[in-house]
Scaffold this motif. Sequence first.
Motif, PDB file in Angstrom:
ATOM      1  N   GLY A 103       0.788  -1.221   0.000  1.00 44.75           N
ATOM      2  CA  GLY A 103       0.000   0.000   0.000  1.00 44.75           C
ATOM      3  C   GLY A 103       0.816   1.265   0.000  1.00 44.75           C
ATOM      4  N   VAL A 104       2.051   1.173  -0.512  1.00 43.29           N
ATOM      5  CA  VAL A 104       2.934   2.341  -0.554  1.00 43.29           C
ATOM      6  C   VAL A 104       2.826   3.001  -1.926  1.00 43.29           C
ATOM      7  CG1 VAL A 104       5.310   3.165  -0.375  1.00 43.29           C
ATOM      8  CG2 VAL A 104       4.530   1.271   1.065  1.00 43.29           C
ATOM      9  N   PRO A 105       2.440   4.268  -2.013  1.00 43.16           N
ATOM     10  CA  PRO A 105       2.366   4.942  -3.310  1.00 43.16           C
ATOM     11  C   PRO A 105       3.733   5.029  -3.973  1.00 43.16           C
ATOM     12  CG  PRO A 105       1.196   6.198  -1.626  1.00 43.16           C
ATOM     13  CD  PRO A 105       1.980   5.138  -0.914  1.00 43.16           C
ATOM     14  N   PHE A 106       3.750   4.892  -5.288  1.00 47.03           N
ATOM     15  CA  PHE A 106       4.999   5.016  -6.033  1.00 47.03           C
ATOM     16  C   PHE A 106       4.710   5.571  -7.416  1.00 47.03           C
ATOM     17  CE2 PHE A 106       3.443   0.696  -6.648  1.00 47.03           C
ATOM     18  CZ  PHE A 106       3.493   0.531  -8.032  1.00 47.03           C
ATOM     19  N   ALA A 107       5.754   6.109  -8.035  1.00 49.54           N
ATOM     20  CA  ALA A 107       5.624   6.681  -9.374  1.00 49.54           C
ATOM     21  C   ALA A 107       6.995   6.706 -10.036  1.00 49.54           C
ATOM     22  CB  ALA A 107       5.047   8.100  -9.312  1.00 49.54           C
ATOM     23  N   VAL A 108       6.975   6.966 -11.334  1.00 50.48           N
ATOM     24  CA  VAL A 108       8.193   7.173 -12.110  1.00 50.48           C
ATOM     25  C   VAL A 108       8.274   8.631 -12.504  1.00 50.48           C
ATOM     26  CG1 VAL A 108       9.212   6.792 -14.394  1.00 50.48           C
ATOM     27  CG2 VAL A 108       8.517   4.855 -13.011  1.00 50.48           C
ATOM     28  N   ALA A 109       9.461   9.210 -12.372  1.00 55.14           N
ATOM     29  CA  ALA A 109       9.730  10.562 -12.862  1.00 55.14           C
ATOM     30  C   ALA A 109      10.961  10.465 -13.754  1.00 55.14           C
ATOM     31  CB  ALA A 109       9.969  11.524 -11.706  1.00 55.14           C
ATOM     32  N   SER A 110      10.759  10.632 -15.053  1.00 59.75           N
ATOM     33  CA  SER A 110      11.818  10.376 -16.028  1.00 59.75           C
ATOM     34  C   SER A 110      12.036  11.578 -16.932  1.00 59.75           C
ATOM     35  CB  SER A 110      11.430   9.160 -16.887  1.00 59.75           C
ATOM     36  OG  SER A 110      12.300   9.008 -17.987  1.00 59.75           O
ATOM     37  N   ASN A 111      13.279  11.767 -17.335  1.00 58.21           N
ATOM     38  CA  ASN A 111      13.594  12.813 -18.307  1.00 58.21           C
ATOM     39  C   ASN A 111      13.211  12.432 -19.734  1.00 58.21           C
ATOM     40  OD1 ASN A 111      14.515  14.978 -16.840  1.00 58.21           O
ATOM     41  ND2 ASN A 111      16.686  14.611 -17.204  1.00 58.21           N
ATOM     42  N   SER A 112      12.741  11.209 -19.953  1.00 59.01           N
ATOM     43  CA  SER A 112      12.345  10.789 -21.300  1.00 59.01           C
ATOM     44  C   SER A 112      11.174  11.627 -21.801  1.00 59.01           C
ATOM     45  CB  SER A 112      11.926   9.314 -21.295  1.00 59.01           C
ATOM     46  OG  SER A 112      13.003   8.465 -20.994  1.00 59.01           O
ATOM     47  N   GLU A 113      11.138  11.847 -23.123  1.00 59.55           N
ATOM     48  CA  GLU A 113       9.954  12.451 -23.715  1.00 59.55           C
ATOM     49  C   GLU A 113       8.758  11.540 -23.473  1.00 59.55           C
ATOM     50  OE1 GLU A 113       9.879  15.401 -25.075  1.00 59.55           O
ATOM     51  OE2 GLU A 113      12.050  15.734 -24.938  1.00 59.55           O
ATOM     52  N   ARG A 114       7.558  12.116 -23.390  1.00 61.79           N
ATOM     53  CA  ARG A 114       6.385  11.355 -22.942  1.00 61.79           C
ATOM     54  C   ARG A 114       6.125  10.119 -23.785  1.00 61.79           C
ATOM     55  NH1 ARG A 114       1.304  14.768 -21.381  1.00 61.79           N
ATOM     56  NH2 ARG A 114       2.903  15.408 -19.890  1.00 61.79           N
ATOM     57  N   HIS A 115       6.139  10.257 -25.108  1.00 67.81           N
ATOM     58  CA  HIS A 115       5.831   9.083 -25.933  1.00 67.81           C
ATOM     59  C   HIS A 115       6.924   8.034 -25.815  1.00 67.81           C
ATOM     60  CE1 HIS A 115       8.581  11.224 -28.623  1.00 67.81           C
ATOM     61  NE2 HIS A 115       8.696  10.106 -29.319  1.00 67.81           N
ATOM     62  N   ARG A 116       8.180   8.476 -25.618  1.00 67.32           N
ATOM     63  CA  ARG A 116       9.282   7.517 -25.480  1.00 67.32           C
ATOM     64  C   ARG A 116       9.233   6.836 -24.108  1.00 67.32           C
ATOM     65  NH1 ARG A 116      13.203  10.814 -26.931  1.00 67.32           N
ATOM     66  NH2 ARG A 116      12.516  10.575 -29.075  1.00 67.32           N
ATOM     67  N   LEU A 117       8.815   7.565 -23.094  1.00 68.12           N
ATOM     68  CA  LEU A 117       8.620   6.972 -21.780  1.00 68.12           C
ATOM     69  C   LEU A 117       7.608   5.834 -21.868  1.00 68.12           C
ATOM     70  CD1 LEU A 117       8.753   6.881 -18.669  1.00 68.12           C
ATOM     71  CD2 LEU A 117       7.214   8.851 -18.623  1.00 68.12           C
ATOM     72  N   GLN A 118       6.511   6.060 -22.568  1.00 70.75           N
ATOM     73  CA  GLN A 118       5.498   5.022 -22.704  1.00 70.75           C
ATOM     74  C   GLN A 118       6.004   3.849 -23.539  1.00 70.75           C
ATOM     75  OE1 GLN A 118       2.766   5.006 -20.902  1.00 70.75           O
ATOM     76  NE2 GLN A 118       3.396   6.969 -20.035  1.00 70.75           N
ATOM     77  N   LEU A 119       6.794   4.129 -24.568  1.00 74.48           N
ATOM     78  CA  LEU A 119       7.392   3.049 -25.354  1.00 74.48           C
ATOM     79  C   LEU A 119       8.258   2.150 -24.474  1.00 74.48           C
ATOM     80  CD1 LEU A 119       8.561   4.846 -28.646  1.00 74.48           C
ATOM     81  CD2 LEU A 119       6.770   3.117 -28.458  1.00 74.48           C
ATOM     82  N   LYS A 120       9.065   2.761 -23.625  1.00 72.37           N
ATOM     83  CA  LYS A 120       9.950   1.989 -22.755  1.00 72.37           C
ATOM     84  C   LYS A 120       9.156   1.152 -21.754  1.00 72.37           C
ATOM     85  CE  LYS A 120      13.696   5.401 -22.965  1.00 72.37           C
ATOM     86  NZ  LYS A 120      14.433   6.438 -22.213  1.00 72.37           N
ATOM     87  N   LEU A 121       8.130   1.752 -21.164  1.00 77.57           N
ATOM     88  CA  LEU A 121       7.334   1.014 -20.191  1.00 77.57           C
ATOM     89  C   LEU A 121       6.631  -0.174 -20.842  1.00 77.57           C
ATOM     90  CD1 LEU A 121       5.790   3.930 -18.100  1.00 77.57           C
ATOM     91  CD2 LEU A 121       7.674   2.423 -17.459  1.00 77.57           C
ATOM     92  N   ARG A 122       6.074   0.039 -22.036  1.00 78.60           N
ATOM     93  CA  ARG A 122       5.434  -1.077 -22.740  1.00 78.60           C
ATOM     94  C   ARG A 122       6.454  -2.131 -23.130  1.00 78.60           C
ATOM     95  NH1 ARG A 122       2.335   3.041 -25.171  1.00 78.60           N
ATOM     96  NH2 ARG A 122       3.622   3.013 -27.049  1.00 78.60           N
ATOM     97  N   GLY A 123       7.611  -1.668 -23.626  1.00 77.75           N
ATOM     98  CA  GLY A 123       8.639  -2.603 -24.049  1.00 77.75           C
ATOM     99  C   GLY A 123       9.182  -3.452 -22.923  1.00 77.75           C
ATOM    100  N   ALA A 124       9.101  -2.937 -21.685  1.00 80.39           N
ATOM    101  CA  ALA A 124       9.588  -3.670 -20.517  1.00 80.39           C
ATOM    102  C   ALA A 124       8.478  -4.413 -19.784  1.00 80.39           C
ATOM    103  CB  ALA A 124      10.275  -2.709 -19.548  1.00 80.39           C
ATOM    104  N   GLY A 125       7.237  -4.259 -20.235  1.00 81.81           N
ATOM    105  CA  GLY A 125       6.123  -4.903 -19.562  1.00 81.81           C
ATOM    106  C   GLY A 125       5.753  -4.267 -18.236  1.00 81.81           C
TER     107      GLY A 125
END
Length: 230
Positions: A103-125
Motif C-alpha cells: 500500500g505504498v504509493p509510487f511513481a516514475v519521474a523520467s527525463n524521457s519524452e512522454r511518448h518515449r517513456l510510454q514506449l519503454k514502459l510497454r517494451g519492458a512490460g
Amino acid sequence: MTLPFDAVLFDLDGVLVDTEALIGALWADIFAGQGLNLSAPDITRLTSGQRFEGVLKALEEGRGWKAPEDFLPLLNSRFDAAFDHVPPLEGAADTLRALEAAGVPFAVASNSERHRLQLKLRGAGLDEVLAGRAYDPAHVGGRGKPQPELYLYAAGQLGAHPSRCLVIEDSVPGAAAGLAAGMTVWGLLAGGHILPEDEARLRELGVARLLYSHQDLRVALGLSAVGAQR
C-alpha cells in the motif's frame, strides 16, 4: 508494517529498465555518423541522466561541436525505433509489486519524452503497474532533471510531502534533482552502464545510501517478504 517513507519515486533508465547499454550503443552510432568518435565511458558520462538538449549543450561547450539543424529530429526518430523491446532491470517488477502489496504509493519521474517513456514502459512490460503514475518533463513545462520540479510534481500527484519521499536514482543529474526537491535519495547501481566513479560521485553529492540490486532495495525498505517474487 510501517515503511519509513510515504512514497517512493523512481527514475526509469538504469533504475527500472536496463536501457543504458542499448542507449549507449545507439549514441555511439549516431555520434560516429557525425564524426564524433567517443569512447563508451565518455558517452555514458555525457548522456546519463540527461535530456537531448543537455547532451548537445555539453558537446558544444566541451568539444566545440554544434549540432546541425536536422540533428534533433534524427535523434527522435532513431530513439523511437529502439524501444520495441526493453529489458526490465532484474527484480524491478518485484519491487513495484511489493510496494503495491504494502500500500505504498509510487511513481516514475523520467527525463524521457512522454511518448518515449510510454514506449519503454510497454517494451519492458511495466506499463500496467505504472499506468497513470509515470511523469515526464512536459508535466512541468519542460523543466527536467537536474531541476527539482519533476520530482515535486510526482510527489504532489501522490499526495506525499517531499520530506517524506524516497527517490531512487542512478545518475548525478537525477540525484541532484531529488535532493533539490528536499527528498531522501538512494543510489541504485544495478544497471550495466555503471562507471567506476559513479559511486564516489553519488556519495559526494549527498545520497543517503547506495544499493546494488532491487533485492537490496526491497530488503532496505523491509519489503523483501511482501509480494516479491524471485
